[in-house]
Design a protein around this motif. Structure first.
Motif, PDB file in Angstrom:
ATOM      1  N   UNK A 131       0.842  -1.191   0.000  1.00  0.00           N
ATOM      2  CA  UNK A 131       0.000   0.000   0.000  1.00  0.00           C
ATOM      3  C   UNK A 131       0.879   1.243   0.000  1.00  0.00           C
ATOM      4  N   UNK A 132       0.243   2.401  -0.172  1.00  0.00           N
ATOM      5  CA  UNK A 132       0.976   3.669  -0.109  1.00  0.00           C
ATOM      6  C   UNK A 132       1.229   4.047   1.338  1.00  0.00           C
ATOM      7  N   UNK A 133       2.353   4.682   1.578  1.00  0.00           N
ATOM      8  CA  UNK A 133       2.662   5.227   2.900  1.00  0.00           C
ATOM      9  C   UNK A 133       2.052   6.620   2.982  1.00  0.00           C
ATOM     10  N   UNK A 134       1.012   6.776   3.797  1.00  0.00           N
ATOM     11  CA  UNK A 134       0.303   8.057   3.847  1.00  0.00           C
ATOM     12  C   UNK A 134       0.073   8.545   5.276  1.00  0.00           C
ATOM     13  N   UNK A 135       0.551   7.826   6.269  1.00  0.00           N
ATOM     14  CA  UNK A 135       0.334   8.232   7.651  1.00  0.00           C
ATOM     15  C   UNK A 135       1.637   8.728   8.266  1.00  0.00           C
ATOM     16  N   UNK A 181      11.563  12.617  -7.527  1.00  0.00           N
ATOM     17  CA  UNK A 181      10.740  12.682  -8.739  1.00  0.00           C
ATOM     18  C   UNK A 181      10.641  11.314  -9.414  1.00  0.00           C
ATOM     19  N   UNK A 182      11.744  10.583  -9.418  1.00  0.00           N
ATOM     20  CA  UNK A 182      11.726   9.229  -9.985  1.00  0.00           C
ATOM     21  C   UNK A 182      10.807   8.330  -9.170  1.00  0.00           C
ATOM     22  N   UNK A 183      10.854   8.444  -7.849  1.00  0.00           N
ATOM     23  CA  UNK A 183       9.979   7.642  -6.993  1.00  0.00           C
ATOM     24  C   UNK A 183       8.514   7.979  -7.240  1.00  0.00           C
ATOM     25  N   UNK A 184       8.236   9.255  -7.456  1.00  0.00           N
ATOM     26  CA  UNK A 184       6.850   9.658  -7.675  1.00  0.00           C
ATOM     27  C   UNK A 184       6.308   9.103  -8.987  1.00  0.00           C
ATOM     28  N   UNK A 185       7.139   9.055 -10.000  1.00  0.00           N
ATOM     29  CA  UNK A 185       6.688   8.476 -11.270  1.00  0.00           C
ATOM     30  C   UNK A 185       6.336   7.001 -11.096  1.00  0.00           C
ATOM     31  N   UNK A 186       7.146   6.289 -10.335  1.00  0.00           N
ATOM     32  CA  UNK A 186       6.872   4.876 -10.094  1.00  0.00           C
ATOM     33  C   UNK A 186       5.613   4.699  -9.249  1.00  0.00           C
ATOM     34  N   UNK A 187       5.435   5.552  -8.258  1.00  0.00           N
ATOM     35  CA  UNK A 187       4.252   5.465  -7.396  1.00  0.00           C
ATOM     36  C   UNK A 187       2.978   5.749  -8.183  1.00  0.00           C
ATOM     37  N   UNK A 188       3.055   6.715  -9.092  1.00  0.00           N
ATOM     38  CA  UNK A 188       1.880   7.027  -9.904  1.00  0.00           C
ATOM     39  C   UNK A 188       1.521   5.862 -10.810  1.00  0.00           C
ATOM     40  N   UNK A 189       2.525   5.196 -11.358  1.00  0.00           N
ATOM     41  CA  UNK A 189       2.263   4.020 -12.190  1.00  0.00           C
ATOM     42  C   UNK A 189       1.655   2.880 -11.380  1.00  0.00           C
ATOM     43  N   UNK A 190       2.071   2.757 -10.128  1.00  0.00           N
ATOM     44  CA  UNK A 190       1.600   1.652  -9.295  1.00  0.00           C
ATOM     45  C   UNK A 190       0.227   1.908  -8.686  1.00  0.00           C
ATOM     46  N   UNK A 191      -0.048   3.157  -8.278  1.00  0.00           N
ATOM     47  CA  UNK A 191      -1.271   3.431  -7.518  1.00  0.00           C
ATOM     48  C   UNK A 191      -2.260   4.339  -8.230  1.00  0.00           C
ATOM     49  N   UNK A 194      -5.148   7.088  -6.765  1.00  0.00           N
ATOM     50  CA  UNK A 194      -4.912   7.178  -5.315  1.00  0.00           C
ATOM     51  C   UNK A 194      -3.645   7.988  -5.041  1.00  0.00           C
ATOM     52  N   UNK A 195      -2.617   7.746  -5.834  1.00  0.00           N
ATOM     53  CA  UNK A 195      -1.378   8.514  -5.666  1.00  0.00           C
ATOM     54  C   UNK A 195      -1.571   9.972  -6.061  1.00  0.00           C
ATOM     55  N   UNK A 196      -2.261  10.218  -7.155  1.00  0.00           N
ATOM     56  CA  UNK A 196      -2.462  11.587  -7.608  1.00  0.00           C
ATOM     57  C   UNK A 196      -3.259  12.394  -6.583  1.00  0.00           C
ATOM     58  N   UNK A 197      -4.269  11.779  -5.983  1.00  0.00           N
ATOM     59  CA  UNK A 197      -5.038  12.465  -4.939  1.00  0.00           C
ATOM     60  C   UNK A 197      -4.161  12.764  -3.723  1.00  0.00           C
ATOM     61  N   UNK A 198      -3.347  11.804  -3.361  1.00  0.00           N
ATOM     62  CA  UNK A 198      -2.426  11.996  -2.231  1.00  0.00           C
ATOM     63  C   UNK A 198      -1.426  13.108  -2.533  1.00  0.00           C
ATOM     64  N   UNK A 200      -1.776  15.631  -4.547  1.00  0.00           N
ATOM     65  CA  UNK A 200      -2.438  16.939  -4.551  1.00  0.00           C
ATOM     66  C   UNK A 200      -2.632  17.463  -3.129  1.00  0.00           C
ATOM     67  N   UNK A 201      -2.807  16.560  -2.183  1.00  0.00           N
ATOM     68  CA  UNK A 201      -3.093  16.970  -0.814  1.00  0.00           C
ATOM     69  C   UNK A 201      -1.849  17.078   0.060  1.00  0.00           C
ATOM     70  N   UNK A 202      -0.702  16.580  -0.426  1.00  0.00           N
ATOM     71  CA  UNK A 202       0.488  16.499   0.417  1.00  0.00           C
ATOM     72  C   UNK A 202       1.685  17.124  -0.292  1.00  0.00           C
ATOM     73  N   UNK A 203       2.310  18.133   0.293  1.00  0.00           N
ATOM     74  CA  UNK A 203       3.488  18.763  -0.325  1.00  0.00           C
ATOM     75  C   UNK A 203       4.637  17.764  -0.457  1.00  0.00           C
ATOM     76  N   UNK A 204       5.555  18.082  -1.352  1.00  0.00           N
ATOM     77  CA  UNK A 204       6.680  17.182  -1.589  1.00  0.00           C
ATOM     78  C   UNK A 204       7.687  17.206  -0.433  1.00  0.00           C
ATOM     79  N   UNK A 205       8.069  18.401   0.010  1.00  0.00           N
ATOM     80  CA  UNK A 205       9.105  18.502   1.036  1.00  0.00           C
ATOM     81  C   UNK A 205       8.734  19.383   2.225  1.00  0.00           C
ATOM     82  N   UNK A 206       8.033  20.483   1.977  1.00  0.00           N
ATOM     83  CA  UNK A 206       7.742  21.443   3.044  1.00  0.00           C
ATOM     84  C   UNK A 206       6.279  21.318   3.458  1.00  0.00           C
ATOM     85  N   UNK A 207       6.005  20.998   4.734  1.00  0.00           N
ATOM     86  CA  UNK A 207       4.615  20.825   5.177  1.00  0.00           C
ATOM     87  C   UNK A 207       3.787  22.078   4.961  1.00  0.00           C
TER      88      UNK A 207
END
Length: 215
Positions: A131-135, A181-191, A194-198, A200-207
């Motif tokens: 699953x995706x790590x989202x917590x 960025x490479x990890x995000x491309x792989x996550x988008x292909x896998x999920x 669900x990944x795109x929604x996550x 959009x709601x979660x910044x890359x580095x700065x909360x």
């Protein structure tokens, strides 16, 4: 600022501290993929370069010795205190370990290692469930482990800046951005969505608390 105790040539301390911090980071990060090993190896190189100058050979002090001696003629450049360059450059006296920058650096380093540990715990269980790590930290930023590495390196730079580590820091930061960025491309292909929604709601580095509440 005089000190009769040897501040450099302590290669046993170089090896001990390098091994300690690298092993500490390894226990929290636990690299598995080639990408993980690449990011961990870069961080390890930064740590080793730091402690070589902190206890082994003061390359930065040596290269800047002419300028430093002209500006601070009464400073013993081969003392350990002088290696805390921010302390030396601001003309401070006394124990640099009690200075604000040193304390802030310890906060950054401690926060970085805590973030590494917390992020790995979430990621490990997410990977076991496929699953995706989202917590945890992943609820605030998409790449908490890379943020942790940058915090630790920044903490060391505040405490003991050297020419090699100052040059390495932006290079490693850019490398972590590219890896993310490479990890995000792989996550988008896998999920997919669900990944795109996550993302959009979660910044890359700065909360961003406002963005999180809106999501």
């Amino acid at each position: 600022m005089q000190n009769d105790a040897p501040a450099y040539g302590l290669w046993g301390l170089v090896a001990l501290n390098s091994l300690l911090f690298v092993a500490f980071a390894f226990s929290f990060f636990k690299p598995q993929t080639t990408r993980d090993w690449r990011s961990f190896s870069a961080f390890s190189a930064f740590v080793v370069a730091l402690f070589v100058e902190m206890y082994g050979f003061p390359l930065t002090i040596y290269l800047l010795s002419g300028w430093l001696q002209a500006r601070f003629p009464k400073v013993d450049l081969l003392s350990h205190e002088a290696g805390h360059l921010w302390w030396t450059l601001t003309g401070r006296h006394g124990d640099p370990h009690a200075g604000v920058l040193h304390i802030v650096s310890l906060v950054f380093i401690g926060l970085g290692f805590w973030l590494l540990s917390a992020a790995w715990n979430v990621l490990y269980h997410a990977q076991r469930r496929h699953a995706m790590a989202v917590s945890g930290p992943y609820a605030r930023v998409r790449h908490p482990q890379y943020v942790a590495f940058v915090l630790i390196m920044l903490g060391f730079l505040l405490q003991w800046p050297t020419l090699p580590t100052v040059l390495m820091f932006p290079i490693l930061t850019v490398m972590y951005v590219r890896l993310s960025l490479a990890e995000e491309r792989e996550s988008e292909q896998s999920f997919g969505d669900a990944w795109r929604n996550y993302a959009r709601a979660t910044p890359r580095f700065v909360p961003s608390w406002r963005l999180r509440r809106a999501a």
